[in-house]
Design a protein around this motif. Structure first.
Motif, PDB file in Angstrom:
ATOM      1  N   LEU A 252      58.626  11.976  27.907  1.00 50.71           N
ATOM      2  CA  LEU A 252      57.727  12.630  26.962  1.00 50.71           C
ATOM      3  C   LEU A 252      56.459  11.825  26.737  1.00 50.71           C
ATOM      4  O   LEU A 252      56.462  10.600  26.774  1.00 50.71           O
ATOM      5  CB  LEU A 252      58.427  12.818  25.617  1.00 50.71           C
ATOM      6  N   PHE A 253      55.366  12.541  26.496  1.00 57.19           N
ATOM      7  CA  PHE A 253      54.142  11.924  25.999  1.00 57.19           C
ATOM      8  C   PHE A 253      53.437  12.960  25.132  1.00 57.19           C
ATOM      9  O   PHE A 253      53.795  14.135  25.142  1.00 57.19           O
ATOM     10  CB  PHE A 253      53.248  11.419  27.130  1.00 57.19           C
ATOM     11  N   ILE A 254      52.436  12.504  24.383  1.00 56.64           N
ATOM     12  CA  ILE A 254      51.719  13.384  23.468  1.00 56.64           C
ATOM     13  C   ILE A 254      50.241  13.406  23.821  1.00 56.64           C
ATOM     14  O   ILE A 254      49.634  12.359  24.076  1.00 56.64           O
ATOM     15  CB  ILE A 254      51.910  12.942  21.998  1.00 56.64           C
ATOM     16  N   LYS A 255      49.688  14.616  23.855  1.00 55.69           N
ATOM     17  CA  LYS A 255      48.243  14.791  23.943  1.00 55.69           C
ATOM     18  C   LYS A 255      47.736  15.113  22.538  1.00 55.69           C
ATOM     19  O   LYS A 255      48.347  15.906  21.818  1.00 55.69           O
ATOM     20  CB  LYS A 255      47.900  15.928  24.913  1.00 55.69           C
TER      21      LYS A 255
ATOM     22  N   CYS B 171      49.213  29.480  28.956  1.00 58.98           N
ATOM     23  CA  CYS B 171      48.826  28.599  30.063  1.00 58.98           C
ATOM     24  C   CYS B 171      48.212  27.317  29.502  1.00 58.98           C
ATOM     25  O   CYS B 171      47.516  27.351  28.477  1.00 58.98           O
ATOM     26  CB  CYS B 171      47.797  29.271  30.970  1.00 58.98           C
ATOM     27  N   LEU B 172      48.431  26.220  30.212  1.00 60.98           N
ATOM     28  CA  LEU B 172      47.847  24.936  29.806  1.00 60.98           C
ATOM     29  C   LEU B 172      47.477  24.150  31.057  1.00 60.98           C
ATOM     30  O   LEU B 172      48.199  24.167  32.048  1.00 60.98           O
ATOM     31  CB  LEU B 172      48.826  24.144  28.947  1.00 60.98           C
ATOM     32  N   ASN B 173      46.345  23.484  31.002  1.00 57.19           N
ATOM     33  CA  ASN B 173      45.930  22.559  32.055  1.00 57.19           C
ATOM     34  C   ASN B 173      46.036  21.147  31.501  1.00 57.19           C
ATOM     35  O   ASN B 173      45.265  20.757  30.618  1.00 57.19           O
ATOM     36  CB  ASN B 173      44.491  22.876  32.484  1.00 57.19           C
ATOM     37  N   ASP B 174      47.005  20.396  31.987  1.00 57.40           N
ATOM     38  CA  ASP B 174      47.220  19.015  31.522  1.00 57.40           C
ATOM     39  C   ASP B 174      46.276  18.092  32.291  1.00 57.40           C
ATOM     40  O   ASP B 174      46.680  17.352  33.190  1.00 57.40           O
ATOM     41  CB  ASP B 174      48.686  18.614  31.727  1.00 57.40           C
ATOM     42  N   VAL B 175      45.004  18.143  31.931  1.00 59.69           N
ATOM     43  CA  VAL B 175      43.983  17.360  32.628  1.00 59.69           C
ATOM     44  C   VAL B 175      44.289  15.871  32.476  1.00 59.69           C
ATOM     45  O   VAL B 175      44.623  15.402  31.383  1.00 59.69           O
ATOM     46  CB  VAL B 175      42.586  17.706  32.086  1.00 59.69           C
ATOM     47  N   THR B 176      44.151  15.140  33.582  1.00 62.99           N
ATOM     48  CA  THR B 176      44.614  13.753  33.632  1.00 62.99           C
ATOM     49  C   THR B 176      43.638  12.880  34.408  1.00 62.99           C
ATOM     50  O   THR B 176      43.283  13.196  35.548  1.00 62.99           O
ATOM     51  CB  THR B 176      45.988  13.675  34.324  1.00 62.99           C
TER      52      THR B 176
ATOM     53  N   GLY C 273      49.604   2.289  32.976  1.00 60.01           N
ATOM     54  CA  GLY C 273      51.068   2.301  32.933  1.00 60.01           C
ATOM     55  C   GLY C 273      51.596   3.292  31.913  1.00 60.01           C
ATOM     56  O   GLY C 273      52.549   4.010  32.183  1.00 60.01           O
ATOM     57  N   GLN C 274      51.005   3.337  30.739  1.00 59.65           N
ATOM     58  CA  GLN C 274      51.312   4.406  29.782  1.00 59.65           C
ATOM     59  C   GLN C 274      50.133   5.376  29.791  1.00 59.65           C
ATOM     60  O   GLN C 274      49.071   5.070  30.308  1.00 59.65           O
ATOM     61  CB  GLN C 274      51.640   3.845  28.403  1.00 59.65           C
ATOM     62  N   TRP C 275      50.314   6.554  29.203  1.00 53.62           N
ATOM     63  CA  TRP C 275      49.456   7.678  29.589  1.00 53.62           C
ATOM     64  C   TRP C 275      48.506   8.172  28.503  1.00 53.62           C
ATOM     65  O   TRP C 275      47.808   9.156  28.709  1.00 53.62           O
ATOM     66  CB  TRP C 275      50.333   8.856  30.037  1.00 53.62           C
ATOM     67  N   THR C 276      48.448   7.502  27.374  1.00 53.97           N
ATOM     68  CA  THR C 276      47.668   8.032  26.257  1.00 53.97           C
ATOM     69  C   THR C 276      46.193   8.188  26.611  1.00 53.97           C
ATOM     70  O   THR C 276      45.591   9.243  26.377  1.00 53.97           O
ATOM     71  CB  THR C 276      47.821   7.134  25.018  1.00 53.97           C
TER      72      THR C 276
END
Length: 250
Positions: A80-83, A135-140, A149-152
């Protein structure tokens, strides 16, 4: 039912979409609401992100083909991670590519919108807590994701959470096609039957960790085929039974 959030005459409202017509509603779409006499052509309103989440809870790997693509084993539990809420934009809005990243990727996903406060709910209770799907675009920022290493940071930039064009309760979200088109060319294509964890399992799992609030979004991971965007690109998330979420990179 298809729920929209829209702007008309400088006023932001919720509505129900049917046959390309939007009926404005009064009240709370997560609770009690009623239709008004205000009816608009869909083409005459500006669609916004269909909800205003306090958080987007996302899953790092949930398609078997994406796990293979990333060279990672099937995880024992959802990652899990949070946007943040500040990353949310709506249909047709611009994804701003940040100067500190050299590679920003698209990630097509189907997402659930929470209807009522959910904490420690069982898998067989989840449907009572879901308003519908979008729909969602998880832009990264892929290079920053690897560097940190972590995604915040990589997932949390402003405009990195396009959502839309509406929320529907008319699909079986565990059995739909998910595609991404980049300038009209298909880059991602899979089916939610390839999920490692079904949506109900994900929401139940997340609710054991944190309280989900009305309007919160749970997004379910992306298929294989992720890749970069450049300024001027048109990016479309296309999900069977929902529709197309279109945004533009800048």
């Amino acid at each position: 039912m298809k729920y929209v959030r829209f702007e008309k005459n400088n006023e932001i409202s919720y509505g129900i979409l049917e046959n390309e017509k939007v009926t404005k509603v009064e009240g709370n779409i997560y609770g009690e609401y009623k239709a008004t006499d205000s009816l608009y052509d869909l083409s005459k309103v500006t669609l916004l992100a269909p909800c205003e989440p306090s958080k987007i809870v996302a899953v790092g790997l949930n398609y078997r083909d994406h796990a293979r693509e990333m060279g990672e084993p099937i995880p024992a539990a959802p990652k899990l991670f949070i946007k943040p809420s500040t990353c949310v934009i709506g249909p047709e809005q611009k994804i701003i590519l940040p100067p500190m990243s050299k590679r920003v990727d698209y990630e097509a996903e189907i997402a659930a919108v929470i209807k009522k406060t959910a904490k420690n709910i069982a898998v067989d209770e989840v449907k009572e807590y879901v308003l519908g799907y979008t729909c969602l675009n998880d832009v990264t920022a892929r290079d920053l994701q690897k560097a940190d290493g972590q995604w915040t940071r990589a997932k949390g930039f402003d405009t990195f959470g396009p959502i839309g064009p509406w929320i529907t309760d008319e699909i079986d979200a565990n059995h739909v096609d998910v595609k991404l088109l980049l300038n009209g060319e298909q880059k991602q294509h899979s089916h939610t039957s390839n999920f490692i964890w079904k949506i109900e399992e994900l929401i139940s799992f997340i609710s054991q960790v944190m309280t989900l609030l009305p309007g919160d979004v749970v997004t379910t991971g992306t298929p294989s085929g992720i890749g970069p965007m450049k300024p001027g690109d048109c990016v479309e998330v296309v999900i069977e039974g929902i529709g197309t979420l279109r945004n533009y990179a800048e």
